[in-house]
Design a protein around this motif. Structure first.
Motif, PDB file in Angstrom:
ATOM      1  N   SER A   1     -71.466 -11.298 -50.841  1.00 40.57           N
ATOM      2  CA  SER A   1     -70.869 -10.084 -49.888  1.00 40.57           C
ATOM      3  C   SER A   1     -72.226  -9.159 -49.575  1.00 40.57           C
ATOM      4  O   SER A   1     -72.411  -8.971 -48.346  1.00 40.57           O
ATOM      5  CB  SER A   1     -69.908  -9.433 -50.547  1.00 40.57           C
TER       6      SER A   1
ATOM      7  N   GLN B   1     -74.678 -11.163 -47.366  1.00 41.83           N
ATOM      8  CA  GLN B   1     -74.300 -11.597 -45.962  1.00 41.83           C
ATOM      9  C   GLN B   1     -74.428 -10.208 -45.149  1.00 41.83           C
ATOM     10  O   GLN B   1     -74.980 -10.457 -43.914  1.00 41.83           O
ATOM     11  CB  GLN B   1     -72.702 -11.931 -45.868  1.00 41.83           C
TER      12      GLN B   1
ATOM     13  N   GLU C   1     -63.674 -17.559 -50.073  1.00 41.85           N
ATOM     14  CA  GLU C   1     -62.344 -16.708 -49.637  1.00 41.85           C
ATOM     15  C   GLU C   1     -62.391 -15.371 -50.423  1.00 41.85           C
ATOM     16  O   GLU C   1     -61.979 -14.428 -49.885  1.00 41.85           O
ATOM     17  CB  GLU C   1     -61.059 -17.528 -49.973  1.00 41.85           C
TER      18      GLU C   1
ATOM     19  N   ARG D   1     -64.827 -13.142 -48.694  1.00 39.71           N
ATOM     20  CA  ARG D   1     -64.014 -12.771 -47.412  1.00 39.71           C
ATOM     21  C   ARG D   1     -63.135 -11.662 -47.971  1.00 39.71           C
ATOM     22  O   ARG D   1     -63.282 -10.425 -47.061  1.00 39.71           O
ATOM     23  CB  ARG D   1     -63.344 -13.846 -46.574  1.00 39.71           C
TER      24      ARG D   1
ATOM     25  N   ARG E   1     -65.221  -8.278 -48.921  1.00 38.38           N
ATOM     26  CA  ARG E   1     -65.710  -7.663 -47.733  1.00 38.38           C
ATOM     27  C   ARG E   1     -64.587  -6.691 -46.827  1.00 38.38           C
ATOM     28  O   ARG E   1     -64.785  -5.655 -46.654  1.00 38.38           O
ATOM     29  CB  ARG E   1     -66.331  -8.664 -46.746  1.00 38.38           C
TER      30      ARG E   1
ATOM     31  N   TYR F   1     -53.835  -8.824 -48.362  1.00 38.50           N
ATOM     32  CA  TYR F   1     -54.742  -8.351 -46.990  1.00 38.50           C
ATOM     33  C   TYR F   1     -53.599  -7.325 -46.395  1.00 38.50           C
ATOM     34  O   TYR F   1     -54.382  -6.795 -45.330  1.00 38.50           O
ATOM     35  CB  TYR F   1     -54.895  -9.655 -46.103  1.00 38.50           C
TER      36      TYR F   1
END
Length: 238
Positions: free
Chosen positions: A97, A100, A131, A134, A137, A164
């Motif tokens: 993370s 990136q 995942e 993702r 982040r 989420y």
């Protein structure tokens, strides 16, 4: 058979275990103070190729070579990428993370950045790991927003089917499944420091605010009703 794939540690439901293995915990505490300069990727790959040959693997398999490349930084410096994914997925998620975000700012080809590129390339082959990256982040970004005054509801739930979802949208939802989750949070005693503990705290604060608001509304309504007869009597005097 020599494999390029890591054997991930998982919960019974198949979810990746993020916490470090006992081996990694011991190694991390022993090597925490070590800081070495990253070696060029050519040297790292040559060393990885030698590992593969020594294990009896196919030295022409680029993914197998990549899996045996060693980290050139951090508390697990010297350990292979495969070992990292098998022993500390949480740390790997943080590294990927972070890298990136670094790559969004710079095109540096330093040995350190190239070594991190190798980790990202290797990790990208595993969808459930990516995942987790993702979500990490997204969680960090939401957490930053929630630190603004009065915006704590913008933090993500962080667990379960609605991880989420923001705390605010979960609490305000009229969806029956989400209502059941909020009701559960009202009753549960979460582990200290967990995402669930933060969610429970938010739900209980909102409940207190709602109760206080209801009391204020009730008091205002009662006062208005009591004043009505007085106004009426004044009207009659005219």
């Amino acid at each position: 058979m020599v494999s390029e794939h890591p054997t991930f540690r998982r919960l019974p439901n198949g979810t990746l275990i993020l916490r470090a293995s006992k081996e990694a915990q011991g190694l991390g505490s022993q090597r925490g103070a070590q800081r070495e300069r990253a070696r060029p990727m050519e040297e790292v790959e040559e060393e990885a190729r030698a590992r593969v040959v020594n294990e009896g693997g196919d030295a022409s398999n680029p993914t197998l070579i990549l899996s045996r490349c060693s980290l050139q930084f951090g508390k697990y410096s010297g350990r292979t990428l495969q070992w990292l994914l098998e022993n500390d997925v949480g740390y790997a998620v943080n590294l990927v993370s972070s890298h990136q975000k670094e790559r969004e700012r710079t095109g540096s080809q330093s040995p350190l950045m190239v070594n991190k590129d190798a980790l990202l390339r290797y990790a990208s082959a595993y969808p459930d790991l990516m995942e987790a990256v993702r979500f990490h982040r997204a969680f960090e970004e939401a957490q930053a927003k929630s630190c603004e005054p009065g915006q704590e509801g913008l933090a993500l739930v962080g667990f379960g089917d609605f991880k989420y979802e923001t705390l605010e949208s979960l609490y305000n939802s009229e969806d029956p499944q989400k209502i059941r989750v909020v009701d559960y949070l009202r009753r549960t005693s979460p582990a200290p420091g967990s995402h669930m503990e933060k969610a429970v705290g938010y739900v209980r604060r909102r409940d207190r605010q709602r109760a206080a608001s209801s009391c204020t509304t009730t008091t205002t309504t009662t006062t208005g009703t009591a004043a009505a007869p007085k106004l009426a009597s004044q009207f009659v005097l005219f």
